[in-house]
Design a protein around this motif. Structure first.
Motif, PDB file in Angstrom:
ATOM      1  N   MET A 185       0.822  -1.212   0.000  1.00 32.71           N
ATOM      2  CA  MET A 185       0.000   0.000   0.000  1.00 32.71           C
ATOM      3  C   MET A 185       0.855   1.260   0.000  1.00 32.71           C
ATOM      4  O   MET A 185       1.671   1.463   0.894  1.00 32.71           O
ATOM      5  N   GLY A 186       0.658   2.076  -1.048  1.00 29.70           N
ATOM      6  CA  GLY A 186       1.263   3.401  -1.088  1.00 29.70           C
ATOM      7  C   GLY A 186       0.102   4.386  -1.129  1.00 29.70           C
ATOM      8  O   GLY A 186      -0.458   4.753  -0.094  1.00 29.70           O
ATOM      9  N   THR A 187      -0.312   4.748  -2.336  1.00 31.77           N
ATOM     10  CA  THR A 187      -1.538   5.542  -2.455  1.00 31.77           C
ATOM     11  C   THR A 187      -2.755   4.717  -2.032  1.00 31.77           C
ATOM     12  O   THR A 187      -3.800   5.270  -1.740  1.00 31.77           O
ATOM     13  N   GLY A 188      -2.604   3.379  -2.075  1.00 35.23           N
ATOM     14  CA  GLY A 188      -3.734   2.500  -1.773  1.00 35.23           C
ATOM     15  C   GLY A 188      -4.636   2.265  -2.974  1.00 35.23           C
ATOM     16  O   GLY A 188      -5.639   1.552  -2.880  1.00 35.23           O
ATOM     17  N   GLY A 189      -4.272   2.840  -4.112  1.00 33.34           N
ATOM     18  CA  GLY A 189      -5.090   2.683  -5.316  1.00 33.34           C
ATOM     19  C   GLY A 189      -5.174   1.227  -5.758  1.00 33.34           C
ATOM     20  O   GLY A 189      -6.261   0.733  -6.084  1.00 33.34           O
ATOM     21  N   THR A 190      -4.040   0.540  -5.748  1.00 28.66           N
ATOM     22  CA  THR A 190      -4.033  -0.862  -6.210  1.00 28.66           C
ATOM     23  C   THR A 190      -4.947  -1.718  -5.346  1.00 28.66           C
ATOM     24  O   THR A 190      -5.836  -2.418  -5.845  1.00 28.66           O
ATOM     25  N   ILE A 191      -4.731  -1.653  -4.028  1.00 27.96           N
ATOM     26  CA  ILE A 191      -5.498  -2.551  -3.150  1.00 27.96           C
ATOM     27  C   ILE A 191      -6.985  -2.191  -3.162  1.00 27.96           C
ATOM     28  O   ILE A 191      -7.835  -3.082  -3.225  1.00 27.96           O
ATOM     29  N   GLY A 284      11.707  -4.056  -4.618  1.00 29.83           N
ATOM     30  CA  GLY A 284      11.683  -4.336  -3.175  1.00 29.83           C
ATOM     31  C   GLY A 284      10.277  -4.477  -2.619  1.00 29.83           C
ATOM     32  O   GLY A 284      10.037  -5.296  -1.718  1.00 29.83           O
ATOM     33  N   SER A 285       9.324  -3.711  -3.142  1.00 40.28           N
ATOM     34  CA  SER A 285       7.958  -3.842  -2.619  1.00 40.28           C
ATOM     35  C   SER A 285       7.397  -5.217  -2.983  1.00 40.28           C
ATOM     36  O   SER A 285       6.570  -5.772  -2.251  1.00 40.28           O
ATOM     37  N   CYS A 286       7.885  -5.781  -4.093  1.00 39.38           N
ATOM     38  CA  CYS A 286       7.453  -7.139  -4.491  1.00 39.38           C
ATOM     39  C   CYS A 286       7.914  -8.143  -3.430  1.00 39.38           C
ATOM     40  O   CYS A 286       7.177  -9.062  -3.064  1.00 39.38           O
TER      41      CYS A 286
END
Ligand code: PMP
Length: 342
Positions: A185-191, A284-286
């Motif tokens: 989760m960064g912007t949270g757009g993906t999740i 790295g986030s992967c």
């Protein structure tokens, strides 16, 4: 006339349609459960952010926020900038980006190569500080004539891109059998976007909702906010692309079932293991997302449950060659890389 599969008339039509790949060696101990990865590095700009770059530009064109000769100004940790710059190049817009100074040099060079102007800002300041990459982006968007500031952190086209594309792709690719969905989760757009699509599609077909698990970075404030409703004090960490020091409104926390956190070492070790044991060279986030996905699959396995865990791998390893794929860099941070086993 329809084109053969895999043939496109422009680069933006090639965004999405990424492969879903089953892991085999890192999961060798699992008897019942499976882990599948959605390989977002296969997007033409090299990350999942191509999807939102396109969706945000499409909305801006439709609403008249972006017009011919316009400039896109954005605060980006790199991947969104690459997605936006690619779409901008294809359509003839100019791009100006601000980035925090902890980002890999290769990401900055790549943005410049696709024609963007890049402003580097200090990482270690509050979001409201006039020097922060958010504040500088906002100021530039006011100063530059005919500029549009997408603001991926609040832009609803960010999650919407995943409601339209990523989520339905995963549902089709797993034939609706996904049991757990894991994303950093960064912007949270993906999740948020994937969760919405997956839960809606499950409802439509009368199936159980897959469990949606967010991955936060230790040092970020998202997990505490989700669990306690309080905003803690963030501290910096080395892994790039996820975790935040404020709450992005692009995130719909009501669609998330659980948030787990990882540290830098979890991310770096697992990303390197993924490269060596599966041949998947990713960021790295992967690694962080996969660490959590494997923990979940192992837990389900010990309970004799047949989990089908899908994990998003947002980008490729190339931008991190001089960082987490470099032993000297890891040793300079105090990691005993020689002890890491593959
Ligand atoms: N990993 C990487 C490498 C990213 O660039 C991003 C986006 N900042 C994420 C994970 C998190 O994705 P999202 O912003 O959709 O939550």
């Amino acid at each position: 006339m329809s084109l053969p599969v895999g043939v496109y008339t422009d680069v933006v039509s090639a965004i999405g349609h990424t492969p879903l790949i089953r892991l085999n060696r890192v999961t060798a101990e699992l008897e019942h459960s499976e882990v599948w990865v959605k390989l977002e590095r296969c997007n033409p700009g090299g990350s999942i952010k191509d999807r939102i770059g396109l969706q945000m530009v499409l909305e801006a064109e439709e609403k008249g926020w972006l017009s011919p000769g316009g400039t896109i100004v954005e605060a980006t940790s790199g991947n969104t900038g690459i997605g936006l710059a690619m779409v901008a190049a294809q359509r003839g817009y100019r791009c100006v980006f601000t980035m925090p100074d902890k980002m890999a040099k290769e990401k900055i060079d790549l943005l410049k190569a696709i024609g963007a102007d890049v402003h580097i800002c200090p990482t270690d300041v509050e979001k409201e500080d006039p020097k922060s990459y958010y504040s500088v982006a906002r100021r530039l968007s006011e100063e530059i004539p005919n500029a549009w500031y997408p603001d991926q952190y609040s832009n609803q086209s960010n999650p919407l891109a995943h409601v339209f594309s990523t989520g339905p792709e995963i549902w089709r690719q797993t034939q609706g059998e996904i049991t757990h969905f894991v994303a950093t989760m960064g912007t949270g757009g993906t999740i948020s976007g994937c969760a919405k699509a997956l839960k809606n599609l499950a409802d439509k077909e009368g199936k159980e909702h897959p469990r949606v698990i967010g991955v936060d970075a230790i040092g970020s404030i998202l997990k505490e906010y989700f669990e306690e409703g309080t905003i803690g004090k963030p501290h910096t960490y080395a892994v790039e692309g996820f975790g935040e020091d404020f709450i992005p409104t692009a995130t719909d926390f009501s669609l998330i079932d659980e948030i787990l956190a990882v540290n830098d070492e979890d991310c770096f070790r697992m990303a390197r293991r993924l490269a060596r044991q599966e041949g998947l060279f990713c960021g790295g986030s992967c690694g962080g997302a996969l660490k959590i996905a494997l923990d979940i699959a192992e837990k389900m396995d010990t309970e004799n449950m047949k989990a089908k865990v899908v994990v998003i791998l947002p980008d490729a390893g190339n931008p991190y060659l001089s960082k987490m794929y470099n032993d000297d860099w890891l040793q300079s941070l105090g990691y005993d890389v020689d002890e890491w086993e593959w």
